[in-house]
Write a protein that holds these residues in place. Sequence first.
Motif, PDB file in Angstrom:
ATOM      1  N   ARG A  64      11.606  -8.867   4.038  1.00  0.00           N
ATOM      2  CA  ARG A  64      10.648  -9.807   3.499  1.00  0.00           C
ATOM      3  C   ARG A  64      11.185 -11.065   2.481  1.00  0.00           C
ATOM      4  N   ASN A  67       3.545  -6.189   2.826  1.00  0.00           N
ATOM      5  CA  ASN A  67       2.279  -6.167   3.790  1.00  0.00           C
ATOM      6  C   ASN A  67       1.667  -4.993   3.682  1.00  0.00           C
ATOM      7  N   ARG A  68       0.247  -5.030   3.114  1.00  0.00           N
ATOM      8  CA  ARG A  68      -0.373  -3.884   2.859  1.00  0.00           C
ATOM      9  C   ARG A  68      -0.633  -3.340   4.218  1.00  0.00           C
ATOM     10  N   GLU A  69      -1.100  -4.051   5.238  1.00  0.00           N
ATOM     11  CA  GLU A  69      -1.307  -3.249   6.332  1.00  0.00           C
ATOM     12  C   GLU A  69      -0.110  -2.632   6.997  1.00  0.00           C
ATOM     13  N   GLU A  70       1.119  -3.220   6.929  1.00  0.00           N
ATOM     14  CA  GLU A  70       2.333  -2.465   7.416  1.00  0.00           C
ATOM     15  C   GLU A  70       2.381  -1.102   6.681  1.00  0.00           C
ATOM     16  N   GLN A  93       8.032 -12.299  -2.045  1.00  0.00           N
ATOM     17  CA  GLN A  93       7.120 -11.825  -1.216  1.00  0.00           C
ATOM     18  C   GLN A  93       6.672 -10.275  -1.262  1.00  0.00           C
ATOM     19  N   HIS A  94       5.398  -9.922  -1.285  1.00  0.00           N
ATOM     20  CA  HIS A  94       5.205  -8.588  -1.432  1.00  0.00           C
ATOM     21  C   HIS A  94       4.989  -7.940  -0.167  1.00  0.00           C
TER      22      HIS A  94
END
Length: 142
Positions: A80, A87-90, A84-85
Amino acid sequence: MKKILLLVAMTMAFTLANAQDKEVEQSKQSFEQVSNMEQMATHMADRLKKGCDLTDEQYAQVLELYKAQTAEMQKMFQNRQPGQHFNREEMKKLREDVDAKMAQILTEKQLDKYKEMQKQMPRRGFGGHHGKGKHHTAPQGN
């Protein structure tokens, strides 16, 4: 002239030693990260062994699964961009994959216990975020 040569030699030696120190420090940090990830995987597997009464064979499979999960999380963290945070989907997909594999390892009764343990664990985001929902604030004095 000898003083200049001595000064140049000392500067080069200092630069070389400094570069080696940085390499050693980076190597040490990488080892600590791997060690921490191994500890995390072992801790999670130990917890599940106790909570779900796993056999030794199941424990070994769960430990490998958790090691793979923590390695994947570490890759996601390293890939990342700064600030950057995740990725919630990942992260969601990773959890779903682990749950699917866990369903293949555990018995129905153990799987029910596993799901109950998952509900008990707080879902906190990385970087100090606590996920969506209410933000807790300190009580205000009168």
